[in-house]
Design an enzyme around this catalytic site. Structure first.
Site, PDB file in Angstrom:
ATOM      1  N   HIS A  82     -13.778 -41.610  -4.630  1.00 42.48           N
ATOM      2  CA  HIS A  82     -12.685 -40.694  -4.312  1.00 42.48           C
ATOM      3  C   HIS A  82     -12.424 -39.791  -5.508  1.00 42.48           C
ATOM      4  O   HIS A  82     -12.387 -40.245  -6.644  1.00 42.48           O
ATOM      5  CB  HIS A  82     -11.406 -41.478  -3.983  1.00 42.48           C
ATOM      6  CG  HIS A  82     -10.275 -40.578  -3.611  1.00 42.48           C
ATOM      7  ND1 HIS A  82     -10.149 -40.048  -2.348  1.00 42.48           N
ATOM      8  CD2 HIS A  82      -9.250 -40.086  -4.337  1.00 42.48           C
ATOM      9  CE1 HIS A  82      -9.072 -39.272  -2.319  1.00 42.48           C
ATOM     10  NE2 HIS A  82      -8.519 -39.274  -3.508  1.00 42.48           N
ATOM     11  N   ASP A 161       1.681 -42.633   4.635  1.00 40.94           N
ATOM     12  CA  ASP A 161       1.285 -41.619   3.640  1.00 40.94           C
ATOM     13  C   ASP A 161       1.362 -40.223   4.235  1.00 40.94           C
ATOM     14  O   ASP A 161       1.798 -39.286   3.566  1.00 40.94           O
ATOM     15  CB  ASP A 161      -0.123 -41.905   3.110  1.00 40.94           C
ATOM     16  CG  ASP A 161      -0.516 -40.851   2.079  1.00 40.94           C
ATOM     17  OD1 ASP A 161       0.144 -40.796   1.031  1.00 40.94           O
ATOM     18  OD2 ASP A 161      -1.449 -40.067   2.337  1.00 40.94           O
ATOM     19  N   ARG A 168       6.843 -34.948   0.497  1.00 40.44           N
ATOM     20  CA  ARG A 168       6.680 -34.683  -0.952  1.00 40.44           C
ATOM     21  C   ARG A 168       6.272 -33.234  -1.178  1.00 40.44           C
ATOM     22  O   ARG A 168       6.721 -32.584  -2.119  1.00 40.44           O
ATOM     23  CB  ARG A 168       5.605 -35.612  -1.541  1.00 40.44           C
ATOM     24  CG  ARG A 168       6.081 -37.057  -1.710  1.00 40.44           C
ATOM     25  CD  ARG A 168       4.916 -37.971  -2.038  1.00 40.44           C
ATOM     26  NE  ARG A 168       4.225 -37.623  -3.256  1.00 40.44           N
ATOM     27  CZ  ARG A 168       2.938 -37.898  -3.503  1.00 40.44           C
ATOM     28  NH1 ARG A 168       2.208 -38.539  -2.613  1.00 40.44           N
ATOM     29  NH2 ARG A 168       2.395 -37.540  -4.634  1.00 40.44           N
ATOM     30  N   SER A 183      -0.481 -43.357  -2.903  1.00 38.77           N
ATOM     31  CA  SER A 183      -0.948 -42.538  -1.785  1.00 38.77           C
ATOM     32  C   SER A 183      -2.483 -42.612  -1.680  1.00 38.77           C
ATOM     33  O   SER A 183      -3.045 -42.866  -0.608  1.00 38.77           O
ATOM     34  CB  SER A 183      -0.482 -41.092  -2.012  1.00 38.77           C
ATOM     35  OG  SER A 183      -1.208 -40.189  -1.244  1.00 38.77           O
ATOM     36  N   LYS A 187      -4.996 -45.341   1.100  1.00 41.76           N
ATOM     37  CA  LYS A 187      -6.014 -44.841   2.039  1.00 41.76           C
ATOM     38  C   LYS A 187      -7.384 -45.453   1.740  1.00 41.76           C
ATOM     39  O   LYS A 187      -8.162 -45.736   2.635  1.00 41.76           O
ATOM     40  CB  LYS A 187      -6.074 -43.313   1.987  1.00 41.76           C
ATOM     41  CG  LYS A 187      -4.850 -42.688   2.667  1.00 41.76           C
ATOM     42  CD  LYS A 187      -4.765 -41.197   2.483  1.00 41.76           C
ATOM     43  CE  LYS A 187      -4.394 -40.827   1.088  1.00 41.76           C
ATOM     44  NZ  LYS A 187      -3.911 -39.476   0.865  1.00 41.76           N
TER      45      LYS A 187
HETATM   46  N1  URA Z   1      -4.097 -36.907  -3.033  1.00 43.86           N
HETATM   47  C1  URA Z   1      -3.504 -37.811  -2.231  1.00 43.86           C
HETATM   48  O1  URA Z   1      -4.103 -38.327  -1.295  1.00 43.86           O
HETATM   49  N2  URA Z   1      -2.217 -38.136  -2.490  1.00 43.86           N
HETATM   50  C2  URA Z   1      -1.510 -37.625  -3.507  1.00 43.86           C
HETATM   51  O2  URA Z   1      -0.366 -37.974  -3.694  1.00 43.86           O
HETATM   52  C3  URA Z   1      -2.145 -36.679  -4.332  1.00 43.86           C
HETATM   53  C4  URA Z   1      -3.446 -36.332  -4.072  1.00 43.86           C
END
Ligand code: URA
Length: 424
Positions: A82, A161, A168, A183, A187
């Site tokens: 990621h 999220d 946010r 966050s 995932k």
């Molecule tokens: N990418 C994400 O998935 N979440 C965040 O809070 C910032 C970047």
């Protein structure tokens, strides 16, 4: 328990326990906690922070808000990577087939881009016919057949999220290390992978701008991954100037192909080899040196390139129909000198404004547009020589704004080191 007490506790710099965090996350997802109350709690977290323990509870509460993708029917080890997001970051398109060619399973869910950073799903959708919507059965079958599948995150993967991130985004609460870490990691952990390699970008074009914040974010995410029993490591990599030369979806796919054919920029190739090596060393439990030799062999003998073609075809993409706009403007330098800096954030915003990205989630992307850099930091340029090309379609561009993204000076400027650190 009530949300006002929880907000007050965080406002007073006290720690929240797992029951309070569960209450806030579940209440918000179920509509029992209002947007204004959640925004207030998020702002208290941005200002007063969260301990590691609280961040792990938050990650857990977010994962539990949806379904875990059960990948147990995939035979063998599953590895994932990621990136925290940047400009011109097409590494997944290269690293995923490279690792799959080493006979490891890359079962990856990705997101779309928002703001100035691009998303892997959008890049793949620039390939005509490419299907990003795989159900669990199709996804598992594909990984078992060819070691690689990449699909769009479904709506029931960490719904907390989705809802919290949207809030946010409009309440000035994106910029918080525990909120970003939970966050991203919720995932990643919701797909039951075995290995997670993180690429934390730092610099002008990244979500975190300072080295200190990047180290904090990387080590927090590694701790979260490890606490869930996943082998997790992170690298820190530079995002002051764009990664590689292409920005924009189809252009980035084309650059990924060049790299897989061994014809790409040395720096981004090195970054991809490092990410793939970390995935292979952890996935196969072999030394870094052995993993690197294997990765380089698969890159040099083009097995990774052929794996890429097999993967794209399996998901119905037709690479021969990749469309790049033919309305091209060449931007020339107004002076002679060395490139001192290239503003990744500004170029990311320009690419978005000409249609390569979105301002709002609902916006449609024009896959054929983008920017191709002819000069990077440290290069020498003559007056009137090309700095970059811009590929346009329906939208116009301010040429002065583009030229100003390049700073040119008389002295040679060494480019930043692309790979900054490894966090284990
Ligand atoms: N990418 C994400 O998935 N979440 C965040 O809070 C910032 C970047």
């Amino acid at each position: 328990m009530n949300i006002i007490d929880i907000i007050n506790k965080k406002r007073n710099k006290e720690s929240l326990n797992n029951l309070e965090i569960d209450f806030a996350v579940n209440g918000f997802v179920n509509g029992k906690i209002e947007d204004y109350q959640m925004s207030s709690l998020l702002m208290a977290i941005v200002i007063n922070g969260m301990s590691e323990e609280e961040t792990i509870y938050l990650t857990e509460a977010m994962i539990k808000s949806g379904n875990i993708m059960d990948l147990n029917d995939i035979e063998g080890v599953k590895v994932d990577k990621h990136s925290t997001g940047g400009v011109g970051d097409k590494t997944t398109l290269i690293v995923a087939p490279l690792v799959a060619a080493c006979n490891l399973n890359v079962a990856k869910l990705s997101g779309r881009g928002l703001g100035h950073t691009g998303g892997t799903i959008d890049k793949l959708e620039s390939i005509p016919g490419f299907n990003v919507n795989l159900n669990e059965k199709e996804f598992i079958k594909q990984v078992n057949d060819i070691n690689i599948a990449l699909a769009s995150q479904t709506n029931n993967l960490v719904p907390a999220d989705k809802k919290i991130y949207a809030l946010r985004d409009v309440t000035g609460t994106v910029s918080s290390i525990p909120l970003i870490a939970s966050s991203i990691m919720s995932k990643k952990l919701a797909t039951s992978t075995d290995v997670i390699v993180l690429d934390v970008k730092v610099g002008k074009g990244a979500i975190v701008k300072s080295m200190e914040e990047a180290h904090l974010l990387a080590s927090l995410m590694v701790k979260i991954g490890n606490s869930f029993g996943k082998k997790t490591v992170a690298i820190l990599s530079d995002m002051d100037e764009p990664l590689g030369c292409a920005i924009g979806n189809a252009l980035e796919v084309e650059e990924a192909i060049r790299i897989l054919k061994g014809e790409g920029d040395e720096d981004i190739t090195k970054l991809c080899v490092t990410l793939a090596t970390l995935m292979v060393t952890l996935g196969k439990n072999i030394s870094y040196k052995e993993a690197r030799e294997l990765v380089l062999e698969k890159l040099h003998n083009k097995e990774a390139y052929h794996k890429f073609l097999e993967w794209i075809k399996y998901q119905h993409g037709n690479i021969d129909e990749l469309k790049i706009s033919d309305k091209v403007i060449s931007i020339k330098s107004q002076k002679t000198g060395y490139i001192q800096s290239i503003d990744a954030l500004k170029l990311g915003e320009i690419a978005r404004n000409i249609g390569a990205g979105r301002l709002r989630k609902e916006d449609k992307i024009d896959y054929s547009v983008g920017i191709l850099l002819s000069k990077k930091v440290g290069d020498y340029v003559l007056e009137n020589e090309e700095l970059l090309k811009i590929y346009l379609s329906t939208k116009d561009v301010n040429l002065k704004e583009i030229i100003e993204t390049y700073e040119i000076g008389p002295e040679y400027k060494e480019p930043n080191k692309l790979i900054i650190d490894l966090v284990k």
